[in-house]
Design an enzyme around this catalytic site. Structure first.
Site, PDB file in Angstrom:
ATOM      1  N   GLN A   1       0.765  -1.368   0.037  1.00 20.09           N
ATOM      2  CA  GLN A   1       0.035   0.206   0.012  1.00 20.09           C
ATOM      3  C   GLN A   1       0.655   1.373   0.040  1.00 20.09           C
ATOM      4  O   GLN A   1       0.693   2.241  -0.711  1.00 20.09           O
ATOM      5  CB  GLN A   1      -0.918   0.231   1.120  1.00 20.09           C
ATOM      6  CG  GLN A   1      -1.762   1.152   1.027  1.00 20.09           C
ATOM      7  CD  GLN A   1      -2.701   1.263   2.284  1.00 20.09           C
ATOM      8  OE1 GLN A   1      -3.473   2.393   2.718  1.00 20.09           O
ATOM      9  NE2 GLN A   1      -2.877   0.305   3.390  1.00 20.09           N
TER      10      GLN A   1
ATOM     11  N   ASP B   1       0.347   3.670   6.029  1.00 23.64           N
ATOM     12  CA  ASP B   1       0.855   3.447   4.459  1.00 23.64           C
ATOM     13  C   ASP B   1       0.604   4.651   3.493  1.00 23.64           C
ATOM     14  O   ASP B   1       1.415   5.089   3.134  1.00 23.64           O
ATOM     15  CB  ASP B   1      -0.164   2.183   3.933  1.00 23.64           C
ATOM     16  CG  ASP B   1       0.439   1.072   4.800  1.00 23.64           C
ATOM     17  OD1 ASP B   1       1.835   1.003   4.966  1.00 23.64           O
ATOM     18  OD2 ASP B   1      -0.186  -0.020   4.508  1.00 23.64           O
TER      19      ASP B   1
ATOM     20  N   GLY C   1      -8.383  20.906  18.990  1.00 26.78           N
ATOM     21  CA  GLY C   1      -7.766  22.341  19.440  1.00 26.78           C
ATOM     22  C   GLY C   1      -8.609  23.059  20.679  1.00 26.78           C
ATOM     23  O   GLY C   1      -8.878  22.484  21.515  1.00 26.78           O
ATOM     24  N   GLY C   2      -8.576  24.255  20.687  1.00 26.22           N
ATOM     25  CA  GLY C   2      -9.291  24.917  21.674  1.00 26.22           C
ATOM     26  C   GLY C   2     -10.983  24.999  21.750  1.00 26.22           C
ATOM     27  O   GLY C   2     -11.410  26.029  22.335  1.00 26.22           O
TER      28      GLY C   2
ATOM     29  N   GLU D   1       1.253  -1.109   8.337  1.00 25.11           N
ATOM     30  CA  GLU D   1       0.639   0.058   8.623  1.00 25.11           C
ATOM     31  C   GLU D   1       0.483   0.144  10.351  1.00 25.11           C
ATOM     32  O   GLU D   1       0.717   1.265  10.907  1.00 25.11           O
ATOM     33  CB  GLU D   1      -0.903  -0.049   8.010  1.00 25.11           C
ATOM     34  CG  GLU D   1      -2.093   0.761   8.617  1.00 25.11           C
ATOM     35  CD  GLU D   1      -1.595   2.434   8.122  1.00 25.11           C
ATOM     36  OE1 GLU D   1      -1.509   2.393   7.196  1.00 25.11           O
ATOM     37  OE2 GLU D   1      -1.918   3.209   9.250  1.00 25.11           O
TER      38      GLU D   1
HETATM   39  N1  CAO Z   1      11.859 -10.259  -9.454  1.00 30.47           N
HETATM   40  C1  CAO Z   1      12.057 -10.962  -8.589  1.00 30.47           C
HETATM   41  N2  CAO Z   1      12.271 -10.871  -7.281  1.00 30.47           N
HETATM   42  C2  CAO Z   1      11.343  -9.952  -6.839  1.00 30.47           C
HETATM   43  C3  CAO Z   1      10.739  -8.981  -7.483  1.00 30.47           C
HETATM   44  C4  CAO Z   1      10.828  -9.129  -8.945  1.00 30.47           C
HETATM   45  N3  CAO Z   1      10.194  -8.361  -9.948  1.00 30.47           N
HETATM   46  N4  CAO Z   1      10.119  -8.037  -6.856  1.00 30.47           N
HETATM   47  C5  CAO Z   1      10.428  -8.202  -5.630  1.00 30.47           C
HETATM   48  N5  CAO Z   1      11.015  -9.428  -5.611  1.00 30.47           N
HETATM   49  C6  CAO Z   1      11.498 -10.072  -4.483  1.00 30.47           C
HETATM   50  C7  CAO Z   1      12.607  -9.101  -3.730  1.00 30.47           C
HETATM   51  O1  CAO Z   1      14.015  -9.359  -4.483  1.00 30.47           O
HETATM   52  C8  CAO Z   1      12.604  -9.797  -2.180  1.00 30.47           C
HETATM   53  O2  CAO Z   1      13.419 -10.879  -2.118  1.00 30.47           O
HETATM   54  P1  CAO Z   1      14.861 -11.252  -1.299  1.00 30.47           P
HETATM   55  O3  CAO Z   1      14.197 -11.078   0.096  1.00 30.47           O
HETATM   56  O4  CAO Z   1      14.892 -12.744  -1.552  1.00 30.47           O
HETATM   57  O5  CAO Z   1      15.668 -10.199  -1.473  1.00 30.47           O
HETATM   58  C9  CAO Z   1      11.162 -10.246  -1.972  1.00 30.47           C
HETATM   59  O6  CAO Z   1      10.612 -10.383  -3.402  1.00 30.47           O
HETATM   60  C10 CAO Z   1      10.318  -8.951  -1.619  1.00 30.47           C
HETATM   61  O7  CAO Z   1      10.841  -8.501  -0.469  1.00 30.47           O
HETATM   62  P2  CAO Z   1      10.292  -7.623   0.635  1.00 30.47           P
HETATM   63  O8  CAO Z   1      11.040  -7.634   1.968  1.00 30.47           O
HETATM   64  O9  CAO Z   1      10.044  -6.306   0.194  1.00 30.47           O
HETATM   65  O10 CAO Z   1       8.801  -8.055   0.879  1.00 30.47           O
HETATM   66  P3  CAO Z   1       8.123  -8.899   2.285  1.00 30.47           P
HETATM   67  O11 CAO Z   1       6.718  -9.394   1.663  1.00 30.47           O
HETATM   68  O12 CAO Z   1       8.878  -9.700   2.684  1.00 30.47           O
HETATM   69  O13 CAO Z   1       7.776  -7.732   3.162  1.00 30.47           O
HETATM   70  C11 CAO Z   1       7.127  -5.453   3.632  1.00 30.47           C
HETATM   71  C12 CAO Z   1       6.877  -6.797   2.968  1.00 30.47           C
HETATM   72  C13 CAO Z   1       5.980  -4.296   3.227  1.00 30.47           C
HETATM   73  C14 CAO Z   1       6.992  -5.574   5.228  1.00 30.47           C
HETATM   74  C15 CAO Z   1       8.341  -4.895   3.501  1.00 30.47           C
HETATM   75  O14 CAO Z   1       8.588  -4.827   2.015  1.00 30.47           O
HETATM   76  C16 CAO Z   1       8.731  -3.629   4.120  1.00 30.47           C
HETATM   77  O15 CAO Z   1       9.092  -3.504   5.461  1.00 30.47           O
HETATM   78  N6  CAO Z   1       8.727  -2.497   3.420  1.00 30.47           N
HETATM   79  C17 CAO Z   1       9.172  -1.369   3.909  1.00 30.47           C
HETATM   80  C18 CAO Z   1       7.997  -0.690   4.481  1.00 30.47           C
HETATM   81  C19 CAO Z   1       6.737  -0.644   3.878  1.00 30.47           C
HETATM   82  O16 CAO Z   1       6.501  -0.176   2.842  1.00 30.47           O
HETATM   83  N7  CAO Z   1       5.643  -1.166   4.542  1.00 30.47           N
HETATM   84  C20 CAO Z   1       4.237  -0.871   4.047  1.00 30.47           C
HETATM   85  C21 CAO Z   1       3.748  -2.136   3.835  1.00 30.47           C
HETATM   86  S1  CAO Z   1       2.093  -1.946   3.407  1.00 30.47           S
HETATM   87  O17 CAO Z   1       2.007  -0.754   2.315  1.00 30.47           O
END
Ligand code: CAO
Length: 488
Positions: free
Chosen positions: A78, A229, A308-309, A200
């Site tokens: 998101q 988010d 606020g106030g 979030e």
């Molecule tokens: N081709 C190949 N691999 C891909 C890819 C693509 N096109 N797109 C994504 N990937 C892979 C990444 O390389 C990663 O793999 P590795 O861990 O092996 O490096 C994996 O997919 C995605 O990793 P991630 O950490 O971003 O995703 P997650 O589901 O484990 O975690 C989240 C999700 C949201 C917790 C994390 O991305 C995060 O903390 N983001 C920053 C904060 C954030 O935006 N939070 C809001 C979430 S709700 O909007």
């Protein structure tokens, strides 16, 4: 709903103010010195260039605010998609990179129509194009490099270190395209929690919102509005637009980081204000002060007290016994106190020293709101809105999502938009909440997974038909057989 009176400034006054502002801002606006060529180019000598002559095209017919800006959209879930959808609404060409065969995880989350992209996805990815690329495949890396050269901004919200593990470090990106802006959402900024993944509600808790939301005698609460988010995505969009503006002067890109904790705190700044006020005495406008309950060391949860106030509270309206949303917010703003007293049949409060002034009322707010509620309970929330607005009393009906979805005025303004989708049919989405007179948003449906892969590879990146065929058979843009077998 009754229409509220809108304060209007006289046109002449507005014009004068605008002239003054542009001089203060240092923007030269003298027609005699305008260049004939309106093309925007980065200034080579670091000095600000003159503006093109004002367009003579009708309002809204000279393109969109971000026309010509191309975004490499590496976002998911998101926070990131909110940001890029806003930029796309403003006219940016948003190219969403998705993993072949899978795509943004939200495509399949909270699915309501079998086999179709979820509303979670469709409502956050309108006006974008989708290309599938395996970022870990050698050919995929080559395509990404070409995309970096062809785009202005890379937006991502992967977990900490993910982009770097793909080989897309800031140093590499900046070397490949020195003009590229790299914009990231992370849960936390540099510090003890920088490596943590965040969703979030974690951000709402870490940013001070949860501890100040809810009722004093209950646990901390998260809010329905996605301030972690969508709020952070909004902050990031602001950062990107200002970086694009700075790039017009400097010619180079920069890195932007929006930590969700910081974004939430920015939205909760009035509570940090109150934290400091607490050091100088009780927070007199908080209901608990009137109830004689002492404050602790930190800002407490204030229930439905207004910030606020101007004391306010949520009051029951006619039908509250069966309708969970038959309530109104009611604000006892000081200038219209007399009108409130007359309306609720308490004219004597206008002169009673216990009620006549705001400080006198503070210790009696609970009793005052209970008394007003006896009146609001005799009216529907819309009747309260109509009657109170005739007296300039600020009130707000508690609108359910059903009522919002059906509200005709929100459809008229394009805030709620119905779009058609090839696999899921018609759905509602939230249009652009920012209305601009010369950049009109047309909301388009979200793309299917990889819908624009061929078009982007050939038309944007210039791969020939043969090269495209070779890329397709390389496995860089299609799901690997191994993954397909696993899925089956
Ligand atoms: N081709 C190949 N691999 C891909 C890819 C693509 N096109 N797109 C994504 N990937 C892979 C990444 O390389 C990663 O793999 P590795 O861990 O092996 O490096 C994996 O997919 C995605 O990793 P991630 O950490 O971003 O995703 P997650 O589901 O484990 O975690 C989240 C999700 C949201 C917790 C994390 O991305 C995060 O903390 N983001 C920053 C904060 C954030 O935006 N939070 C809001 C979430 S709700 O909007």
């Amino acid at each position: 709903m009754a229409r509220r009176k809108v304060a209007t400034a006289k046109p002449k006054k507005i014009a004068k103010r605008m002239v003054k502002k542009s001089i203060v801002g240092g923007v030269t606006n003298r027609p005699a010195q305008m260049k004939a060529d309106p093309k925007v180019t980065a200034p080579s000598n670091g000095e600000w260039r003159e503006l093109p002559p004002p367009s003579t095209k009708p309002w809204g017919e000279d393109g969109k605010a971000l026309d010509g800006v191309r975004i490499l959209d590496f976002t998911h879930v998101q926070a990131g998609p909110t940001c890029t959808q806003l930029l796309a609404y403003m006219g940016a060409d948003c190219i969403k990179i998705e993993r072949p065969g899978a795509g943004d995880i939200t495509r399949g989350q909270l699915r309501d129509v079998k086999g179709a992209d979820s509303l979670y996805f469709t409502m956050l990815n309108g006006n974008k194009r989708s290309i599938t690329i395996d970022s870990k495949h050698p050919k995929g890396k080559e395509i990404l490099e070409r995309l970096i050269k062809h785009c202005d901004v890379l937006v991502e919200n992967f977990g900490p270190g993910t982009l770097e593990r793909m080989g897309l470090t800031w140093e590499y990106i900046h070397k490949t395209n020195p003009r590229m802006i790299v914009a990231s959402v992370k849960g936390f900024g540099p510090g003890p929690y920088e490596d943590c993944k965040v969703y979030e509600n974690i951000a709402q808790c870490a940013g001070g919102a949860a501890s100040t939301t809810g009722f004093r005698d209950g646990p901390p609460l998260v809010t329905g509005a996605q301030i972690g988010d969508s709020g952070t995505g909004l902050h990031l969009a602001f950062g990107i637009v200002t970086a694009l503006y700075q790039r017009m002067r400097t010619g180079r890109g920069q890195r932007i980081l929006c930590a969700m904790q910081d974004g939430v705190l920015n939205l909760a700044r009035v509570k940090l204000r109150d934290q400091q006020r607490l050091g100088h005495g009780p927070l007199t406008e908080y209901g608990q002060h009137g109830e004689g309950i002492p404050f602790g060391v930190a800002v407490p949860r204030a229930g439905n007290d207004s910030g606020g106030g101007q004391p306010g509270w949520i009051l029951k309206c006619k039908g509250w016994e069966t309708d969970p949303d038959a309530y109104t917010y009611f604000i006892t703003q000081a200038p219209i106190w007399g009108a409130i007293c007359d309306l609720i049949g308490k004219s004597e409060w206008k002169t009673d020293p216990d009620y006549a002034t705001p400080p006198a009322r503070l210790p009696r707010l609970r009793h005052i709101f209970n008394t007003i509620e006896e009146w609001t309970k005799t009216k529907t929330k819309f009747e309260v809105m109509d009657i109170c607005n005739q007296h300039d009393i600020p009130v707000g009906p508690i609108l359910s999502m059903k009522e919002i979805a059906e509200e005709p005025s929100l459809r008229t303004t394009g805030t709620v938009v119905e779009v058609d989708h090839p696999t899921r049919g018609k759905y509602l989405t939230v249009g652009n909440p920012v209305k601009m007179s010369d950049s009109i948003t047309e909301v388009r449906r979200s793309p299917l997974l990889g819908e624009h892969t061929e078009e982007i590879l050939t038309e944007v990146l210039g791969y020939s038909a043969e090269e495209y065929a070779a890329i397709k058979s390389s496995g860089a843009i299609t799901p690997s057989e191994k993954k397909e077998t696993e899925a089956a």
